[in-house]
Design a protein around this motif. Structure first.
Motif, PDB file in Angstrom:
ATOM      1  N   ASN A  22       3.132   7.263 -39.172  1.00 44.70           N
ATOM      2  CA  ASN A  22       2.389   8.465 -39.579  1.00 44.70           C
ATOM      3  C   ASN A  22       1.841   8.312 -40.993  1.00 44.70           C
ATOM      4  O   ASN A  22       0.713   8.731 -41.289  1.00 44.70           O
ATOM      5  CB  ASN A  22       3.279   9.695 -39.487  1.00 44.70           C
ATOM      6  CG  ASN A  22       3.456  10.178 -38.067  1.00 44.70           C
ATOM      7  OD1 ASN A  22       2.496  10.419 -37.357  1.00 44.70           O
ATOM      8  ND2 ASN A  22       4.696  10.315 -37.636  1.00 44.70           N
ATOM      9  N   HIS A 111       6.657  16.820 -35.668  1.00 45.29           N
ATOM     10  CA  HIS A 111       7.880  16.751 -34.876  1.00 45.29           C
ATOM     11  C   HIS A 111       7.524  16.400 -33.427  1.00 45.29           C
ATOM     12  O   HIS A 111       6.579  16.970 -32.871  1.00 45.29           O
ATOM     13  CB  HIS A 111       8.608  18.098 -34.919  1.00 45.29           C
ATOM     14  CG  HIS A 111       9.936  18.093 -34.219  1.00 45.29           C
ATOM     15  ND1 HIS A 111      11.041  17.479 -34.758  1.00 45.29           N
ATOM     16  CD2 HIS A 111      10.318  18.598 -33.023  1.00 45.29           C
ATOM     17  CE1 HIS A 111      12.063  17.622 -33.920  1.00 45.29           C
ATOM     18  NE2 HIS A 111      11.646  18.286 -32.864  1.00 45.29           N
ATOM     19  N   PRO A 112       8.291  15.477 -32.797  1.00 47.12           N
ATOM     20  CA  PRO A 112       7.935  15.017 -31.449  1.00 47.12           C
ATOM     21  C   PRO A 112       8.485  15.892 -30.326  1.00 47.12           C
ATOM     22  O   PRO A 112       9.234  15.440 -29.467  1.00 47.12           O
ATOM     23  CB  PRO A 112       8.550  13.612 -31.409  1.00 47.12           C
ATOM     24  CG  PRO A 112       9.777  13.735 -32.259  1.00 47.12           C
ATOM     25  CD  PRO A 112       9.394  14.689 -33.373  1.00 47.12           C
ATOM     26  N   SER A 113       8.129  17.149 -30.340  1.00 49.02           N
ATOM     27  CA  SER A 113       8.426  18.050 -29.219  1.00 49.02           C
ATOM     28  C   SER A 113       7.486  19.239 -29.312  1.00 49.02           C
ATOM     29  O   SER A 113       6.792  19.417 -30.315  1.00 49.02           O
ATOM     30  CB  SER A 113       9.882  18.527 -29.238  1.00 49.02           C
ATOM     31  OG  SER A 113      10.060  19.588 -30.167  1.00 49.02           O
ATOM     32  N   VAL A 124      13.025  13.456 -28.445  1.00 45.24           N
ATOM     33  CA  VAL A 124      12.449  12.758 -27.292  1.00 45.24           C
ATOM     34  C   VAL A 124      13.541  12.444 -26.270  1.00 45.24           C
ATOM     35  O   VAL A 124      13.376  12.670 -25.066  1.00 45.24           O
ATOM     36  CB  VAL A 124      11.727  11.477 -27.750  1.00 45.24           C
ATOM     37  CG1 VAL A 124      11.264  10.654 -26.556  1.00 45.24           C
ATOM     38  CG2 VAL A 124      10.533  11.837 -28.629  1.00 45.24           C
ATOM     39  N   THR A 135       6.294  17.031 -22.609  1.00 40.51           N
ATOM     40  CA  THR A 135       6.756  17.247 -23.977  1.00 40.51           C
ATOM     41  C   THR A 135       5.505  17.264 -24.849  1.00 40.51           C
ATOM     42  O   THR A 135       4.447  17.659 -24.395  1.00 40.51           O
ATOM     43  CB  THR A 135       7.782  16.183 -24.399  1.00 40.51           C
ATOM     44  OG1 THR A 135       8.302  16.522 -25.692  1.00 40.51           O
ATOM     45  CG2 THR A 135       7.194  14.785 -24.446  1.00 40.51           C
ATOM     46  N   VAL A 137       3.795  17.134 -29.189  1.00 43.41           N
ATOM     47  CA  VAL A 137       3.867  16.990 -30.641  1.00 43.41           C
ATOM     48  C   VAL A 137       3.539  18.335 -31.278  1.00 43.41           C
ATOM     49  O   VAL A 137       2.642  19.043 -30.815  1.00 43.41           O
ATOM     50  CB  VAL A 137       2.864  15.922 -31.126  1.00 43.41           C
ATOM     51  CG1 VAL A 137       2.763  15.914 -32.648  1.00 43.41           C
ATOM     52  CG2 VAL A 137       3.251  14.544 -30.609  1.00 43.41           C
ATOM     53  N   GLN A 154      -0.296  22.005 -31.848  1.00 46.18           N
ATOM     54  CA  GLN A 154       0.550  21.424 -30.810  1.00 46.18           C
ATOM     55  C   GLN A 154      -0.333  20.758 -29.760  1.00 46.18           C
ATOM     56  O   GLN A 154      -1.457  21.200 -29.523  1.00 46.18           O
ATOM     57  CB  GLN A 154       1.401  22.493 -30.108  1.00 46.18           C
ATOM     58  CG  GLN A 154       2.609  22.953 -30.885  1.00 46.18           C
ATOM     59  CD  GLN A 154       3.505  23.857 -30.057  1.00 46.18           C
ATOM     60  OE1 GLN A 154       3.030  24.667 -29.284  1.00 46.18           O
ATOM     61  NE2 GLN A 154       4.817  23.723 -30.244  1.00 46.18           N
ATOM     62  N   LEU A 169       7.638   7.512 -26.816  1.00 48.83           N
ATOM     63  CA  LEU A 169       7.241   7.515 -28.227  1.00 48.83           C
ATOM     64  C   LEU A 169       5.922   6.773 -28.435  1.00 48.83           C
ATOM     65  O   LEU A 169       5.106   7.166 -29.276  1.00 48.83           O
ATOM     66  CB  LEU A 169       8.330   6.873 -29.090  1.00 48.83           C
ATOM     67  CG  LEU A 169       9.508   7.757 -29.461  1.00 48.83           C
ATOM     68  CD1 LEU A 169      10.606   6.936 -30.125  1.00 48.83           C
ATOM     69  CD2 LEU A 169       9.076   8.902 -30.381  1.00 48.83           C
ATOM     70  N   LEU A 172       3.408   9.258 -27.752  1.00 45.16           N
ATOM     71  CA  LEU A 172       3.450  10.388 -28.687  1.00 45.16           C
ATOM     72  C   LEU A 172       2.866  10.020 -30.050  1.00 45.16           C
ATOM     73  O   LEU A 172       2.218  10.851 -30.696  1.00 45.16           O
ATOM     74  CB  LEU A 172       4.886  10.870 -28.873  1.00 45.16           C
ATOM     75  CG  LEU A 172       5.508  11.640 -27.708  1.00 45.16           C
ATOM     76  CD1 LEU A 172       7.008  11.802 -27.915  1.00 45.16           C
ATOM     77  CD2 LEU A 172       4.858  13.012 -27.541  1.00 45.16           C
ATOM     78  N   HIS A 173       3.070   8.798 -30.491  1.00 49.65           N
ATOM     79  CA  HIS A 173       2.658   8.423 -31.843  1.00 49.65           C
ATOM     80  C   HIS A 173       1.171   8.631 -32.121  1.00 49.65           C
ATOM     81  O   HIS A 173       0.811   9.206 -33.162  1.00 49.65           O
ATOM     82  CB  HIS A 173       3.066   6.983 -32.151  1.00 49.65           C
ATOM     83  CG  HIS A 173       4.501   6.838 -32.510  1.00 49.65           C
ATOM     84  ND1 HIS A 173       5.208   5.664 -32.363  1.00 49.65           N
ATOM     85  CD2 HIS A 173       5.391   7.726 -33.016  1.00 49.65           C
ATOM     86  CE1 HIS A 173       6.447   5.837 -32.750  1.00 49.65           C
ATOM     87  NE2 HIS A 173       6.593   7.083 -33.142  1.00 49.65           N
ATOM     88  N   GLU A 176       0.678  12.256 -32.734  1.00 49.63           N
ATOM     89  CA  GLU A 176       1.203  12.632 -34.053  1.00 49.63           C
ATOM     90  C   GLU A 176       0.200  12.285 -35.142  1.00 49.63           C
ATOM     91  O   GLU A 176      -0.093  13.103 -36.025  1.00 49.63           O
ATOM     92  CB  GLU A 176       2.520  11.897 -34.324  1.00 49.63           C
ATOM     93  CG  GLU A 176       3.689  12.349 -33.490  1.00 49.63           C
ATOM     94  CD  GLU A 176       4.954  11.599 -33.829  1.00 49.63           C
ATOM     95  OE1 GLU A 176       6.029  12.065 -33.447  1.00 49.63           O
ATOM     96  OE2 GLU A 176       4.880  10.537 -34.484  1.00 49.63           O
TER      97      GLU A 176
END
Length: 198
Positions: A22, A111-113, A124, A135, A137, A154, A169, A172-173, A176
């Motif tokens: 990030n 935050h990853p949720s 996660v 799920t 971010v 979100q 992940l 997700l990254h 993010e």
């Protein structure tokens, strides 16, 4: 990620504890505006990323402080010395106390949720264990209560059959990175209103 344009006075800090993906997204987007990177782990690759980019690093060892408030007071002093108007938590694993939060106009976190689901650590893994199908971010303002501040942005990410923490992940990254970069830009454009404190 392409470089973005912010005014020179739009200076911000990043706090990081891990690999710093990030942080790298923010470095790529706003290289002239990232004033300092703070961290609590000397071996965190995020700090190495900052050094390679020529960004000052403020590392503080938590073991040298008697409590969280003493640590946060020193960290706040060091970060404030760079004249930043925003602090960004980008994989920073310590809970920030009001001693730190009250020193800056705004502190945001990724935050990853899909908050308020799965606040705190291992979000996660907990989503996978619960059998969730979706799920995502969340970027939010930080307050004293963990992952409870007002939501800025979100985005959902589907959980696929056979997903592991690592594979999820990986998807997700990029989300993010995109949401965090956008949030920093929107903050300095005056589009976000931090929660009142005190």
């Amino acid at each position: 990620m392409p470089e973005r344009c912010l005014p020179p006075e739009a200076r911000f800090a990043v706090l990081a504890s891990g690999s710093g993906t990030n942080l790298q997204a923010l470095l790529d987007a706003y290289p002239a505006n990232l004033a300092v990177v703070g961290g609590d782990r000397e071996d965190a690759f995020a700090l190495e990323r900052a050094r390679r980019a020529g960004v000052p690093v403020e590392y503080l060892d938590p073991a040298e402080f008697s409590d969280r408030e003493e640590y946060d007071a020193e960290l706040a002093d060091r970060i404030a010395a760079y004249g930043v108007a925003l602090v960004v938590g980008a994989g920073y694993m310590r809970i920030l106390t009001p001693v730190f939060l009250d020193r800056f106009p705004a502190v945001i976190n990724v935050h990853p949720s899909l908050l308020p689901k799965y606040r705190g650590l291992n979000a996660v893994g907990r989503a996978l264990e619960a059998g969730e199908r979706v799920t995502g971010v969340t970027v939010h303002f930080m307050v004293e209560e963990v992952d409870a501040g007002p939501v800025i942005a979100q985005e959902e990410v589907e959980i696929l059959p056979g997903d592991t923490v690592e594979s999820l992940l990986e998807r997700l990254h990029p989300v993010e990175h995109r949401l965090l970069v956008r949030a920093v830009g929107e903050y300095f454009a005056g589009k976000l209103t931090p929660p009142r404190r005190g």
